[in-house]
Design a protein around this motif. Sequence first.
Motif, PDB file in Angstrom:
ATOM      1  N   UNK A 285       0.796  -1.220   0.000  1.00  0.00           N
ATOM      2  CA  UNK A 285       0.000   0.000   0.000  1.00  0.00           C
ATOM      3  C   UNK A 285       0.833   1.275   0.000  1.00  0.00           C
ATOM      4  N   UNK A 286       1.752   1.372  -0.933  1.00  0.00           N
ATOM      5  CA  UNK A 286       2.593   2.568  -1.014  1.00  0.00           C
ATOM      6  C   UNK A 286       1.928   3.608  -1.897  1.00  0.00           C
ATOM      7  N   UNK A 287       1.839   4.809  -1.418  1.00  0.00           N
ATOM      8  CA  UNK A 287       1.348   5.916  -2.229  1.00  0.00           C
ATOM      9  C   UNK A 287       2.422   6.995  -2.241  1.00  0.00           C
ATOM     10  N   UNK A 288       2.802   7.422  -3.450  1.00  0.00           N
ATOM     11  CA  UNK A 288       3.963   8.298  -3.550  1.00  0.00           C
ATOM     12  C   UNK A 288       3.869   9.125  -4.823  1.00  0.00           C
ATOM     13  N   UNK A 289       4.236  10.389  -4.724  1.00  0.00           N
ATOM     14  CA  UNK A 289       4.335  11.238  -5.915  1.00  0.00           C
ATOM     15  C   UNK A 289       5.798  11.496  -6.207  1.00  0.00           C
ATOM     16  N   UNK A 290       6.160  11.472  -7.497  1.00  0.00           N
ATOM     17  CA  UNK A 290       7.515  11.848  -7.897  1.00  0.00           C
ATOM     18  C   UNK A 290       7.404  13.165  -8.650  1.00  0.00           C
ATOM     19  N   UNK A 291       8.044  14.167  -8.100  1.00  0.00           N
ATOM     20  CA  UNK A 291       7.927  15.481  -8.720  1.00  0.00           C
ATOM     21  C   UNK A 291       8.742  15.584  -9.992  1.00  0.00           C
ATOM     22  N   UNK A 292       8.210  16.318 -10.959  1.00  0.00           N
ATOM     23  CA  UNK A 292       8.942  16.501 -12.198  1.00  0.00           C
ATOM     24  C   UNK A 292      10.154  17.372 -11.932  1.00  0.00           C
ATOM     25  N   UNK A 293      11.277  17.069 -12.613  1.00  0.00           N
ATOM     26  CA  UNK A 293      12.492  17.853 -12.462  1.00  0.00           C
ATOM     27  C   UNK A 293      13.163  17.660 -11.124  1.00  0.00           C
ATOM     28  N   UNK A 294      12.765  16.648 -10.393  1.00  0.00           N
ATOM     29  CA  UNK A 294      13.384  16.379  -9.103  1.00  0.00           C
ATOM     30  C   UNK A 294      14.273  15.154  -9.177  1.00  0.00           C
ATOM     31  N   UNK A 295      15.297  15.123  -8.331  1.00  0.00           N
ATOM     32  CA  UNK A 295      16.164  13.961  -8.183  1.00  0.00           C
ATOM     33  C   UNK A 295      15.743  13.286  -6.884  1.00  0.00           C
ATOM     34  N   UNK A 296      15.056  12.140  -7.024  1.00  0.00           N
ATOM     35  CA  UNK A 296      14.523  11.456  -5.854  1.00  0.00           C
ATOM     36  C   UNK A 296      15.314  10.180  -5.586  1.00  0.00           C
TER      37      UNK A 296
ATOM     38  N   UNK B  14      23.303  13.629  -2.936  1.00  0.00           N
ATOM     39  CA  UNK B  14      23.240  14.370  -4.189  1.00  0.00           C
ATOM     40  C   UNK B  14      21.811  14.702  -4.592  1.00  0.00           C
ATOM     41  N   UNK B  15      20.831  14.150  -3.894  1.00  0.00           N
ATOM     42  CA  UNK B  15      19.448  14.244  -4.375  1.00  0.00           C
ATOM     43  C   UNK B  15      18.686  15.398  -3.750  1.00  0.00           C
ATOM     44  N   UNK B  16      17.464  15.644  -4.307  1.00  0.00           N
ATOM     45  CA  UNK B  16      16.590  16.674  -3.771  1.00  0.00           C
ATOM     46  C   UNK B  16      15.741  16.137  -2.628  1.00  0.00           C
ATOM     47  N   UNK B  17      15.501  14.817  -2.698  1.00  0.00           N
ATOM     48  CA  UNK B  17      14.521  14.271  -1.766  1.00  0.00           C
ATOM     49  C   UNK B  17      14.845  12.799  -1.550  1.00  0.00           C
ATOM     50  N   UNK B  18      14.768  12.328  -0.344  1.00  0.00           N
ATOM     51  CA  UNK B  18      14.963  10.906  -0.063  1.00  0.00           C
ATOM     52  C   UNK B  18      13.674  10.342   0.488  1.00  0.00           C
ATOM     53  N   UNK B  19      13.230   9.222  -0.105  1.00  0.00           N
ATOM     54  CA  UNK B  19      12.049   8.538   0.408  1.00  0.00           C
ATOM     55  C   UNK B  19      12.533   7.258   1.061  1.00  0.00           C
TER      56      UNK B  19
ATOM     57  N   UNK C 172      15.881  17.206 -15.812  1.00  0.00           N
ATOM     58  CA  UNK C 172      15.563  15.790 -15.929  1.00  0.00           C
ATOM     59  C   UNK C 172      15.007  15.254 -14.611  1.00  0.00           C
ATOM     60  N   UNK C 173      13.954  14.448 -14.692  1.00  0.00           N
ATOM     61  CA  UNK C 173      13.446  13.772 -13.504  1.00  0.00           C
ATOM     62  C   UNK C 173      14.215  12.480 -13.320  1.00  0.00           C
ATOM     63  N   UNK C 174      14.724  12.221 -12.125  1.00  0.00           N
ATOM     64  CA  UNK C 174      15.486  10.989 -11.887  1.00  0.00           C
ATOM     65  C   UNK C 174      15.019  10.361 -10.596  1.00  0.00           C
ATOM     66  N   UNK C 175      14.807   9.049 -10.655  1.00  0.00           N
ATOM     67  CA  UNK C 175      14.525   8.286  -9.448  1.00  0.00           C
ATOM     68  C   UNK C 175      15.654   7.291  -9.288  1.00  0.00           C
TER      69      UNK C 175
END
Lengths: 241, 845
Positions: A24-35, A206-211, A192-195
């Motif tokens: 049950x994971x719910x998650x948004x990946x933002x455009x132009x973000x390094x996640x 190095x990233x914008x956001x860590x999940x 660029x969007x990167x996951x």
Amino acid sequence: MAARVVDLTKVYGTGMAEVRALDGVTLDIGAGEFTAVMGPSGSGKSTLMHCCAALDTPTAGEVYLGDTEIGGLDDKRLTRLRRERIGFVFQSFNLIPTLTAEENILLPLSIAGRRPDREWYDTVIDTVSLRDRLRHRPNQLSGGQQQRVAVARALVSRPAIVFADEPTGNLDSRSGAEVLALLRRSVAEFGQTIVMVSHDPVAAGYTDRVVFLADGRLAGELREPTREAVLERMAAQEAGR
Amino acid sequence: MLRAAWKSLLGRKLRLFMSTFAIVLGVAFVGGTLIFTDTLNKSFVAIFDNSVGDVVVRPVGAGDADGTATTLTVPGEVVDELAKVPGAARADGNVATFSLFVIGSNNRVLGGQGAPGIGVNDNDAPAAHGIKGLQVVKGRDPRGKDEVALDAATVRRAKYHLGDTVRLVSAGRRALLQPKLVGIADYPDGGSLNGATVSMFDTATAQSLFLDGKDVFTNAWVTAKPGVSQQDLRDQVAKVLPKGFEALTGDKAADESASQLLKAISFITIFLLVFAGIALVVGSFLIVNTFSMLVAQRSRELALFRALGASRKQVTRSVLFEAFVVGLVGSSLGLGLGVLLAIGIRALFASFGLDLSGTGLVFGWRTPAAAYGVGLVVTMVAAYLPARRSSLIPPIAALRDDVAMPESSLHRRLLVGTLMMLVGVAAGAVGLFADVPKQGYWVGAGALLAMLGMAAASPATSRPFLVFAATAYRRVFGSIGVLAGQNSLRNPRRTAATASALMIGLTLVTTMSIAGTSAKASVDRTIERTFLGDIVISNAIGQGFSPEIAETASRQPGVESVTRLRYAEAKLKGDRKFLTGVDPATLPQVIRLQLTAGSLTGFTGNTVLVSKKVAADEGYKVGQELTFRFPKGPTKLRIVGIHDAEFANYLTTLDALSQGGYKPEDSSLLLKVDRGANTADVKAALEKATEKLPIITVKDQREYAAEQRAPIDRLVLMIYALLGLALVIAVLGVVNTLGLSVIERTREIGLLRAIGVDRRQMRRMVSLESVAIAVLGALMGIGMGLVFGVALMASLRDEGLEVTRIPWVNLVVYLLASVVIGLLAARLPARRAARLDVLEAIGAE
């Protein structure tokens, strides 16, 4: 919004052998973000990436790439989706050994029958600083160079999103830093969007956001993470288990 | 170590099954051939045991002319004397002819080609060792000129019943006999005729039909009193025998007949064994390849064994053990399939008239011995190279990521291969053009060596083609084409070995195709050049026929002349030669003979015209006398001319043959039609006149040429069918190589799929690689076949096959067919590649 998963569940096996890799994971990946997606082994981070990248099909829940819900797509459409909107960088064995670096980079485009945008191609090549290595075969390149070729290949088709699966896992720290810097740059300069899936706190820096994932569930996130913050969070998680 | 090898075997069942298949087919051919040959031998030995008396008395010379019917006989008085010999229980005169054919109720000749039509007198003479001979068992014995008894199998096959009027075609004085069927004969002690037909008449009728009505016999049987041995009785008989006759023990006569016949049909065995050999050679390529790939895939595992302390020998041995098991399984399956094959061959021969159903399949000890011997040796030898290479893997390889198999350099392969090819070509040339004993072995060994050399050199020599293919693929198919082209170049040894297996089949097909086309063109040219007649009458089953036919034909309106041709065999200086007898008077009307020396004016009586080739080979000159052993004794024929036709090496007169003791049976008739008469009308009239004799055929020149070409076509077709098996094995080789490649490249395939290659493109990639391999094999094969074929035809120029014709259309068809073969072979591996689960593939080790 580049990608979104809603109530994503993935179950392997049945009965006693049942493993809930995602629950049950719910998650948004933002455009132009390094996640970065982080978590210990078995936390479900790879499964999450595979589902998002149309490599694996979820047991329940929805995956959106842009506006497309990929759950109902057949192999043909999924392939096209991967070809046109997704770029990949894997941990190892990223390149086709029979092709030169240049051919490897252009492969997704030529498979799709698209002509490379010359200007963009030059920009990418310069960004990964591989101009003098284009005619080499993968076995003539160092591990770091191979991984940079893989990044170039992922970028050159201007995908909506690039998935990187432990891209520095097989590299020494200097090569790893080069590759991470490269990814960071492509986010900063090209939007660029990167996951990226990783368990390396340095990489997460190095990233914008860590999940954070644990046991198939979301376990919080960090914005603008530093190496120390990530380490702290991971230690806390370890302790909370 | 063995346990590990065993586990590895079980883990790769499908791979091994495919390479086993080649062994299975090869061994099946060996086993099937041996079983069939043994069965054939046993059945014929049984027949000939039934066809001799305790002592056989025959005219001297009757045994020499085996192929040809003679007029030599044993007079009735001599037979009467034989009965009085001490130790003799009785003596019986036999009348026998081997050209009396039964026409079934469907107006077809029974037995067709091959099996003889036997006509005998009905006597109750016991065969050797007291076995009861063929006797009337149902109905009654035939009496008088209008009654006949037939053997039971013939009656059944011809669908005749007691009381029916039976049609028989004889080569004796009267061509058509229509007696009433009054009796059915059989062997009371069991026995079979293998498809031959037997017609029995009373003695007087048989003598009048086949021996000009004199009280004479073809031979005589003397039966021993109880306790008298064959040898003793023979010695007694020999004492009283007049000059000109000989006595043999039954056992010796049976052996003689059996060995003559078995020698005549030994080509069947050789033919089938050659194909077994081809299947095994092609199969060994497959095994080398499969084991090389398996060893390469397992190299880390093998290196780990080495790291854990296994010696080189142990590693080699474990691979060889796998080969042993594969060989054992393949040989066993092959042996089983061989039994089925033997049954198949038997059915095939039954359709040609050789019915062996009376004898059970004979399974001699040499059959399994040869099957397992061949299967195991081929597998082990083929696996030896990869096994040895596996032992060279250093233990450290276990720790490395990418393992490169130790390989010998391509330059050395090129050198060794070229050397082998040169030696092979030289050996072949010696066999074809030099005067050496056992030419067939020279040619066969040379061809094999040349093909193996080509295979050895091919990893290097095939590169230009593969590079070209890769470039073409890039142009046409884009990056998928690039990938396919690069894959085929990736492991040149593997690609080349797989293609080489195809090459062998195609080399032979191309050679045969050239030989067949050229032979047919030669036949056409010979007929066109030398045959001046308008119509040919011949026997559809290639046996002699009654002289009455020629008389009937010459009476037809519109027929200007009838020229008889008769064939005879006779020994000249110990070698068997074919003579053609002809009527010198009408010869120039139907055959154009250019004489390079001598003239036709003296061509009468005991004279002979020899062909230019024979004259050159033997140094014959006009005026020289040749002494032939005719049935009646040595006969001198004077050479009166040398002709330049490509047939009839020894052309003599009808008179010479009949005086020499040959029966007056015609082999074919050449007719000239009156100026002004319509050939088609005359032909129709002749057909009407011979309609009750379905074995007699009437043909114009074109049909005659077609008839002469037909056996060539049949032979070539049969060889194609057998070579087809070699191709099937080779195709399996392609399937196997691609299948293993797909497994090896699993991660790569996963990566390609991840970055957007769809299933169709994946299938295309594998198919294109497959087509490159197949076309490479076809090109090598067609190239070699061209060389072989042209060389073969050049060597046959002396034998009257003057034309060399290359069937370009066929060759193009083969090339196109190889593309189809490539596509078909790729189907399974391509599907497998396309179906791979992307995630699993990427994660695969």
